[in-house]
Write a protein that holds these residues in place. Structure first.
Motif: not given
Length: 290
Positions: A53-80
């Motif tokens: 599976l390939g995932l292309g998303s609006f961001g910002p994203l956490d793209l650090d594989p060593a991070s606990a929140s890897y693959g998450s949308i972070v601090s986006t102005p999009k509500p929720g």
């Protein structure tokens, strides 16, 4: 078989296939709340047989594989959506996640106007301004992913527009995206006449972006698409002329043989985003087999 999800601010596109000439299925899902949207995406994927599976998303994203929140949308102005993990959509399969614009850039490298190059930039100018910078065949990484749409650029002489980026005011996006053009002119961009003087200010900002890219990430070609760029044919000549004057044949810029070829439109059009997720899925599958 590969699957991809392009997660956009207003809609998601789920796609199944292996490339532009082999798309088996495509489903569009409105982007509403994270729970509602991702549940509908997961239900679509559950009906398909695919290997990665390939995932292309609006961001910002956490793209650090060593991070606990890897693959998450972070601090986006999009509500929720801040803190929303999207990697669970892979359901145990190999996956790769990146920004939607980086995915589109990779698609242009495989099947579009950047074929045969090792480094290029893909720019989309629309509601926002996104830049996918590819260096040696891979998206730029470091402190995070590229957010070149928010770079600071010098104003054109006589440009008094304050800018409308909620974070930076008169950054590139605040000066030249679709909402900025509407704020400048009081009209939707598509309704603004081609000879309106505000276009010269927009082009100046985009040419400055190209100048900065040409001297930093060193793209062999800059592809500029999106609704604003594709819908206003007068912009590209203005951007090219502005870039030529700005670079003044300095350094590696002296090797640019044709500015028409160096600053060009993407070849895949609105297919670049969905195809980018297929490119990401293919990269994930290849990595899983090493």
């Amino acid at each position: 078989m590969l699957a991809g999800v392009e997660l956009g601010g207003t809609k998601c596109i789920c796609v199944l296939g292996t490339g532009p000439d082999d798309i088996r299925a495509q489903v569009e899902i409105p982007t509403t709340t994270p729970t509602e949207t991702l549940s509908a995406v997961a239900a679509t994927l559950a009906g398909w047989d695919f290997s990665a599976l390939g995932l292309g998303s609006f961001g910002p994203l956490d793209l650090d594989p060593a991070s606990a929140s890897y693959g998450s949308i972070v601090s986006t102005p999009k509500p929720g959506w801040s803190g929303t993990d999207i990697t669970h959509l892979a359901a145990g399969r190999p996956f790769m996640v990146d920004t939607d614009v980086n995915g589109a850039a990779l698609a242009e490298g495989r099947w579009g106007a950047a074929q045969g190059l090792t480094s290029w930039a893909y720019v989309t100018v629309g509601t926002g301004i996104g830049v996918g910078s590819i260096v040696s065949g891979m998206p730029v990484r470091g402190l995070g992913h590229s957010e070149a749409g928010h770079m600071r650029v010098p104003r054109a002489a006589g440009d008094i527009f304050a800018g409308n980026c909620p974070f930076h005011g008169d950054c590139l996006e605040g000066l030249a995206n679709g909402p900025a053009i509407e704020a400048r002119t009081g009209q939707r961009g598509r309704d603004v006449s081609a000879d309106d003087p505000q276009w010269s200010f927009v082009a100046h900002a985009l040419a400055a972006m190209c100048h900065n890219l040409a001297l930093t990430s060193l793209p062999q070609r800059i592809l500029i698409g999106g609704g604003v760029a594709m819908g206003q044919p007068q912009l590209m000549p203005l951007i090219r002329d502005g870039l030529t004057a700005s670079l003044a044949a300095y350094g590696a810029a002296a090797t640019i043989a044709s500015m028409d070829d160096y600053v060009a439109h993407p070849a895949l059009g609105d297919r670049a985003g969905p195809l980018g997720t297929i490119a990401l899925a293919d990269m994930a599958l290849a990595a899983s087999r090493r």
